[in-house]
Design a protein around this motif. Structure first.
Motif, mmCIF file in Angstrom:
data_model
loop_
_atom_site.group_PDB
_atom_site.id
_atom_site.type_symbol
_atom_site.label_atom_id
_atom_site.label_comp_id
_atom_site.label_asym_id
_atom_site.label_seq_id
_atom_site.Cartn_x
_atom_site.Cartn_y
_atom_site.Cartn_z
ATOM 1 N N SER A 67 0.821 -1.217 0.000
ATOM 2 C CA SER A 67 0.000 0.000 0.000
ATOM 3 C C SER A 67 0.849 1.258 0.000
ATOM 4 O O SER A 67 0.592 2.193 -0.764
ATOM 5 C CB SER A 67 -0.933 0.000 1.216
ATOM 6 O OG SER A 67 -1.832 -1.084 1.156
ATOM 7 N N ILE A 68 1.882 1.310 0.848
ATOM 8 C CA ILE A 68 2.641 2.554 0.931
ATOM 9 C C ILE A 68 3.497 2.772 -0.314
ATOM 10 O O ILE A 68 3.724 3.915 -0.721
ATOM 11 C CB ILE A 68 3.500 2.618 2.212
ATOM 12 C CG1 ILE A 68 4.558 1.522 2.241
ATOM 13 C CG2 ILE A 68 2.629 2.536 3.437
ATOM 14 C CD1 ILE A 68 5.461 1.592 3.466
ATOM 15 N N MET A 69 3.951 1.711 -0.940
ATOM 16 C CA MET A 69 4.714 1.882 -2.172
ATOM 17 C C MET A 69 3.848 2.457 -3.286
ATOM 18 O O MET A 69 4.232 3.411 -3.976
ATOM 19 C CB MET A 69 5.320 0.549 -2.620
ATOM 20 C CG MET A 69 6.494 0.083 -1.793
ATOM 21 S SD MET A 69 7.119 -1.518 -2.379
ATOM 22 C CE MET A 69 8.391 -1.855 -1.169
ATOM 23 N N THR A 70 2.674 1.869 -3.475
ATOM 24 C CA THR A 70 1.787 2.345 -4.538
ATOM 25 C C THR A 70 1.221 3.717 -4.217
ATOM 26 O O THR A 70 1.128 4.583 -5.096
ATOM 27 C CB THR A 70 0.646 1.350 -4.767
ATOM 28 O OG1 THR A 70 -0.029 1.088 -3.523
ATOM 29 C CG2 THR A 70 1.164 0.039 -5.319
ATOM 30 N N GLN A 71 0.851 3.968 -2.957
ATOM 31 C CA GLN A 71 0.293 5.256 -2.579
ATOM 32 C C GLN A 71 1.333 6.367 -2.683
ATOM 33 O O GLN A 71 1.042 7.458 -3.171
ATOM 34 C CB GLN A 71 -0.251 5.195 -1.145
ATOM 35 C CG GLN A 71 -1.532 4.402 -0.992
ATOM 36 C CD GLN A 71 -2.706 5.068 -1.665
ATOM 37 O OE1 GLN A 71 -2.801 6.296 -1.721
ATOM 38 N NE2 GLN A 71 -3.627 4.262 -2.185
ATOM 39 N N ALA A 72 2.548 6.106 -2.232
ATOM 40 C CA ALA A 72 3.606 7.113 -2.311
ATOM 41 C C ALA A 72 3.907 7.465 -3.759
ATOM 42 O O ALA A 72 4.032 8.647 -4.116
ATOM 43 C CB ALA A 72 4.866 6.601 -1.613
ATOM 44 N N THR A 73 4.011 6.455 -4.602
ATOM 45 C CA THR A 73 4.310 6.703 -6.016
ATOM 46 C C THR A 73 3.173 7.459 -6.692
ATOM 47 O O THR A 73 3.399 8.432 -7.424
ATOM 48 C CB THR A 73 4.553 5.369 -6.744
ATOM 49 O OG1 THR A 73 5.571 4.634 -6.062
ATOM 50 C CG2 THR A 73 4.982 5.607 -8.171
ATOM 51 N N THR A 74 1.944 7.041 -6.444
ATOM 52 C CA THR A 74 0.797 7.667 -7.094
ATOM 53 C C THR A 74 0.610 9.107 -6.638
ATOM 54 O O THR A 74 0.389 10.011 -7.463
ATOM 55 C CB THR A 74 -0.482 6.857 -6.796
ATOM 56 O OG1 THR A 74 -0.309 5.511 -7.259
ATOM 57 C CG2 THR A 74 -1.683 7.478 -7.478
ATOM 58 N N ASN A 75 0.692 9.349 -5.343
ATOM 59 C CA ASN A 75 0.483 10.707 -4.829
ATOM 60 C C ASN A 75 1.554 11.669 -5.335
ATOM 61 O O ASN A 75 1.251 12.800 -5.724
ATOM 62 C CB ASN A 75 0.478 10.691 -3.300
ATOM 63 C CG ASN A 75 -0.805 10.121 -2.733
ATOM 64 O OD1 ASN A 75 -1.890 10.427 -3.210
ATOM 65 N ND2 ASN A 75 -0.697 9.292 -1.716
ATOM 66 N N ALA A 76 2.807 11.240 -5.313
ATOM 67 C CA ALA A 76 3.883 12.122 -5.753
ATOM 68 C C ALA A 76 3.819 12.378 -7.256
ATOM 69 O O ALA A 76 4.056 13.501 -7.707
ATOM 70 C CB ALA A 76 5.237 11.520 -5.384
ATOM 71 N N SER A 77 3.493 11.350 -8.034
ATOM 72 C CA SER A 77 3.440 11.524 -9.485
ATOM 73 C C SER A 77 2.304 12.451 -9.886
ATOM 74 O O SER A 77 2.476 13.331 -10.737
ATOM 75 C CB SER A 77 3.284 10.161 -10.175
ATOM 76 O OG SER A 77 2.092 9.517 -9.768
#
Length: 253
Positions: A67-77
């Motif tokens: 969850s944190i990998m996908t959420q961090a990548t999506t939010n920052a992008s």
């Protein structure tokens, strides 16, 4: 250092998160519950323990990391792509703020959001299984470092993307498969010897292994290698961002 610029970007990005706070809170709770229902009922009934740890508790670190990998990548992008999309990125480039200050604002906000999701998932998982965390400091450190490093990756993805389809390509087609193949829901030691060797080329294995070690004191790879891997990944992302701002690649198009 222009901390006012960094704070302005951070506050602006967090305000967007606050507007959808209920959705951001409910979504991980529901998805985590479904994972426990599906994996716990379908697979947990066949696999009682993995290296002395109940299967329900064993998958918790993997769920959090997924969850944190996908959420961090999506939010920052999305955070950096939207200014490109509407053209306000030129205001950032012309403002008296360095690339480091701009990056800190966007990456800091994305990492904060991902960290919040990780804490929510950890709390939700505690309702289903008995979680024993042996090293709280290591657990928090791995979680924060993962949020920051993948937010940096997402920042790069947001600059690289030319449309919304490309924006979703990396999280869906690369990160998620790597997490599932990186020992999120199983131990690498359970694989045949040949596949164990192949799995070691997956960088996500080192992150999940180190994070799981903080919970149960067991790891597929040495913890030192896990720390070295995440440090190298963070440094590589920072170097790429520095090069992007120096050359203007995909920023001045």
């Amino acid at each position: 250092m222009n901390l006012h610029a960094t704070r302005a970007i951070y506050v602006f990005e967090m305000a967007r998160f606050y507007r959808s706070l209920l959705q951001s809170f409910v979504s991980p709770v529901i998805s985590t519950s479904l994972y426990f229902v599906v994996f716990g009922a379908a697979i947990g009934s066949r696999i009682n323990e993995v290296e002395g740890v109940s299967y329900g508790a064993f998958i918790v670190p993997g769920l959090i990391m997924l969850s944190i990998m996908t959420q961090a990548t999506t939010n920052a992008s999305f955070g950096i792509y939207f200014p490109k999309f509407i053209g306000t990125i030129y205001e950032h480039l012309s403002a008296p703020a360095s690339f480091l200050e701009i990056t800190l604002g966007y990456v800091g906000a994305a990492a904060t959001k991902a960290l919040f999701i990780g804490v929510v998932i950890l709390g939700t998982a505690a309702l289903f299984v008995d979680i024993q965390i042996q090293n709280w400091f290591a657990m928090a450190s791995f979680m924060v470092l993962t949020c920051v490093s993948f937010s940096l990756l997402g920042f790069i993805v947001g600059i690289w993307a030319r449309n919304f389809e490309q924006l979703q390509m990396i999280p869906l087609l690369i990160i998620t498969p790597l997490v599932f193949l990186g020992g999120s829901f199983y131990s690498v030691s359970m694989l045949p010897p040949a596949w164990q060797t192949i799995a070691l080329f997956n960088p996500v294995v080192y992150l999940i292994s180190g994070f799981r070690w903080s919970f149960f004191g067991m790891a597929d790879v040495p913890v030192g290698l896990s720390l070295l891997a995440i440090a190298a990944f963070t440094g590589l992302c920072m170097a790429a961002i520095w090069w992007i701002f120096r050359t203007g690649w995909r920023l001045r198009e």
